[in-house]
Design an enzyme around this catalytic site. Structure first.
Site, PDB file in Angstrom:
ATOM      1  N   GLN A 196      27.792 -33.705  18.973  1.00  0.00           N
ATOM      2  CA  GLN A 196      28.343 -32.311  17.978  1.00  0.00           C
ATOM      3  C   GLN A 196      28.487 -32.941  16.634  1.00  0.00           C
ATOM      4  OE1 GLN A 196      29.302 -32.787  21.097  1.00  0.00           O
ATOM      5  NE2 GLN A 196      29.546 -30.860  22.303  1.00  0.00           N
ATOM      6  N   ASN A 241      40.841 -30.535  23.393  1.00  0.00           N
ATOM      7  CA  ASN A 241      39.615 -30.345  22.286  1.00  0.00           C
ATOM      8  C   ASN A 241      38.808 -31.540  22.851  1.00  0.00           C
ATOM      9  OD1 ASN A 241      38.267 -29.254  20.114  1.00  0.00           O
ATOM     10  ND2 ASN A 241      38.723 -31.422  18.899  1.00  0.00           N
ATOM     11  N   LYS A 242      37.480 -31.420  22.227  1.00  0.00           N
ATOM     12  CA  LYS A 242      36.650 -32.293  22.517  1.00  0.00           C
ATOM     13  C   LYS A 242      36.933 -33.652  22.924  1.00  0.00           C
ATOM     14  CE  LYS A 242      33.027 -31.566  22.922  1.00  0.00           C
ATOM     15  NZ  LYS A 242      32.505 -30.971  24.419  1.00  0.00           N
ATOM     16  N   ASP A 258      40.122 -26.266  22.006  1.00  0.00           N
ATOM     17  CA  ASP A 258      39.552 -25.574  22.982  1.00  0.00           C
ATOM     18  C   ASP A 258      40.583 -24.594  23.923  1.00  0.00           C
ATOM     19  OD1 ASP A 258      37.462 -27.282  22.390  1.00  0.00           O
ATOM     20  OD2 ASP A 258      36.591 -25.476  23.388  1.00  0.00           O
ATOM     21  N   ARG A 286      28.038 -22.689  21.456  1.00  0.00           N
ATOM     22  CA  ARG A 286      29.366 -23.461  21.803  1.00  0.00           C
ATOM     23  C   ARG A 286      30.350 -23.521  20.704  1.00  0.00           C
ATOM     24  NH1 ARG A 286      29.220 -26.226  17.857  1.00  0.00           N
ATOM     25  NH2 ARG A 286      31.167 -27.341  18.446  1.00  0.00           N
ATOM     26  N   ARG A 340      32.109 -21.657  31.611  1.00  0.00           N
ATOM     27  CA  ARG A 340      32.649 -22.887  31.172  1.00  0.00           C
ATOM     28  C   ARG A 340      34.255 -22.722  31.385  1.00  0.00           C
ATOM     29  NH1 ARG A 340      30.701 -25.539  25.595  1.00  0.00           N
ATOM     30  NH2 ARG A 340      31.747 -27.567  26.559  1.00  0.00           N
TER      31      ARG A 340
HETATM   32  O1  MRU Z   1      31.630 -28.693  24.108  1.00  0.00           O
HETATM   33  P1  MRU Z   1      31.672 -27.791  22.809  1.00  0.00           P
HETATM   34  O2  MRU Z   1      30.765 -28.289  21.793  1.00  0.00           O
HETATM   35  O3  MRU Z   1      31.801 -26.310  22.882  1.00  0.00           O
HETATM   36  O4  MRU Z   1      33.379 -28.234  22.309  1.00  0.00           O
HETATM   37  C1  MRU Z   1      33.734 -27.682  21.192  1.00  0.00           C
HETATM   38  C2  MRU Z   1      34.900 -28.333  20.631  1.00  0.00           C
HETATM   39  O5  MRU Z   1      35.722 -29.252  21.212  1.00  0.00           O
HETATM   40  C3  MRU Z   1      35.484 -27.715  19.316  1.00  0.00           C
HETATM   41  O6  MRU Z   1      36.060 -28.582  18.593  1.00  0.00           O
HETATM   42  C4  MRU Z   1      36.373 -26.660  19.663  1.00  0.00           C
HETATM   43  O7  MRU Z   1      35.774 -25.707  20.497  1.00  0.00           O
HETATM   44  C5  MRU Z   1      36.716 -25.765  18.323  1.00  0.00           C
HETATM   45  S1  MRU Z   1      35.500 -24.823  17.506  1.00  0.00           S
HETATM   46  C6  MRU Z   1      36.031 -24.169  16.374  1.00  0.00           C
END
Ligand code: MRU
Length: 366
Positions: free
Chosen positions: A205, A256-257, A246, A55, A98
């Site tokens: 995470q 982002n998350k 993202d 991820r 995804r």
């Molecule tokens: O759902 P995830 O764990 O893949 O989400 C990850 C994030 O939101 C990170 O902040 C993003 O991908 C940047 S990783 C360098």
């Protein structure tokens, strides 16, 4: 397999061509178990991305590039057209794992471009070119993350408090991370940062991965629940927010998350700068604004059941579980890329970043 000598490379994703497998560190088991998965089929690679065993936007891109190579490595097609058709079917399949992190599509498009630009070669030579491209995508990610770390570090003073959300560290990339890269580079210079890591509901995470990484590297890290960010900012303990992303739209709106936008709004209130660490592979100039970004919706059980001994919501209750949110550009102080730091207005500064990238690409291809 090459031995790993970079201490900021956790072996997140490794393409083992000799054994025709993708080796990934299963991030769903961390921090309690360190287990590497050896993936040989397209289905297992798709599943590993969907289940977040691998991820983080850059790591997903690296995995997809290696994955598509493995998908066509044993292709028995004999003509270019047949090979291309098989490649495209597999590309579409992996691309459906995804929807939000643009690195997935960016890496697969780059692999497709590699097939097309080697059209005149034999199928075996196209496969060799794809192998090289998959390795190049990973190697470039390591350099890009380190450079982002250097730019990020130039923005802050030693001994400050930094808040981060989710995990944008070495585990989310080929090495260093994006948002954690300045922290690692600062640690090496004795910057003595105090990091607050949001736990990051619902998949944790921050709690499971960010604290694991930083603690292991000897960084002073404090875990907080997502709803505590306001409190630590009000206490004056945070002088900068560093997060990953993202997908960044052309106007600077950033997906982002889930939870990032709330952090950014709070930071504005408390006058704390918000830095988005963004490799250009995560910037999507085809998305005009954040409204054009598809936000992944995930299973309700991640909210109602996961991590709990028993279900924590009544059966049948409605659940809204978006994996990402969009932070409006107005709440972002700067976007840190491997080609420099973009400041508002982002429409102009991101365009300039891509102009820089194009002229750098042009001069290396000469
Ligand atoms: O759902 P995830 O764990 O893949 O989400 C990850 C994030 O939101 C990170 O902040 C993003 O991908 C940047 S990783 C360098």
């Amino acid at each position: 397999m090459k031995e790993n000598t970079n201490k900021y490379d956790f072996g997140t994703v490794t393409l083992d061509d000799k054994n025709s497998e993708l080796i990934i560190l299963d991030q769903t088991l961390l921090p309690n178990e360190t287990q590497y998965l050896h993936l040989k089929t397209q289905e297992s690679i798709w599943d590993a991305i969907y289940q977040l065993q691998v991820r983080g936007a850059p790591a997903i891109g690296v995995a997809a590039a290696a994955g598509i190579y493995l998908g066509v490595k044993n292709s028995t097609t004999t003509t270019y057209d047949e090979f291309y058709e098989e490649f495209m079917k597999k590309k579409q399949y992996l691309a459906s794992s995804r929807p939000t992190a643009v690195n997935l599509f960016w890496a697969l498009d780059r692999m497709e471009q590699c097939v097309k630009s080697n059209k005149d070669k034999s199928i075996e030579d196209i496969k060799k070119a794809l192998l090289q491209e998959a390795h190049a995508i990973k190697e470039e990610d390591i350099k890009v993350c380190k450079t982002i770390g250097e730019y990020g570090l130039s923005l802050v003073e030693p001994n400050i408090g930094i808040l981060t959300h989710c995990n944008a560290g070495a585990l989310a990339t080929a090495a260093y991370g994006t948002a954690l890269s300045p922290i690692y580079l600062g640690q090496e210079k004795g910057y003595n940062f105090k990091v607050f890591a949001d736990e990051t509901r619902p998949l944790l995470q921050g709690a499971r991965l960010t604290t694991y990484e930083l603690h292991r590297a000897g960084v002073d890290v404090t875990l907080i629940c997502d709803n505590m960010a306001s409190s630590v900012m009000r206490n004056g303990w945070v002088q900068a927010v560093f997060v990953g992303c993202d997908r960044v739209a052309a106007n600077g709106d950033t997906a982002n998350k889930i939870g990032t936008s709330g952090v950014a709004i709070l930071a504005k209130h408390y006058n704390v700068p918000v830095y988005i660490c963004a490799p250009t592979s995560t910037i999507d100039m085809n998305c005009a604004t954040g409204w054009d970004i598809t936000i992944e919706q995930r299973e309700p059980e991640e909210v109602t059941e996961k991590w709990y001994e028993k279900r924590m919501a009544p059966e049948g209750v409605k659940v809204y579980n978006p994996a990402f949110d969009v932070t409006d550009a107005q709440f972002i102080t700067a976007i840190i890329t491997e080609y420099g730091i973009a400041k508002p207005p982002f429409k102009k500064s991101l365009k300039e970043i891509f102009e820089k990238k194009e002229s750098a690409d042009h001069s290396t291809s000469l």
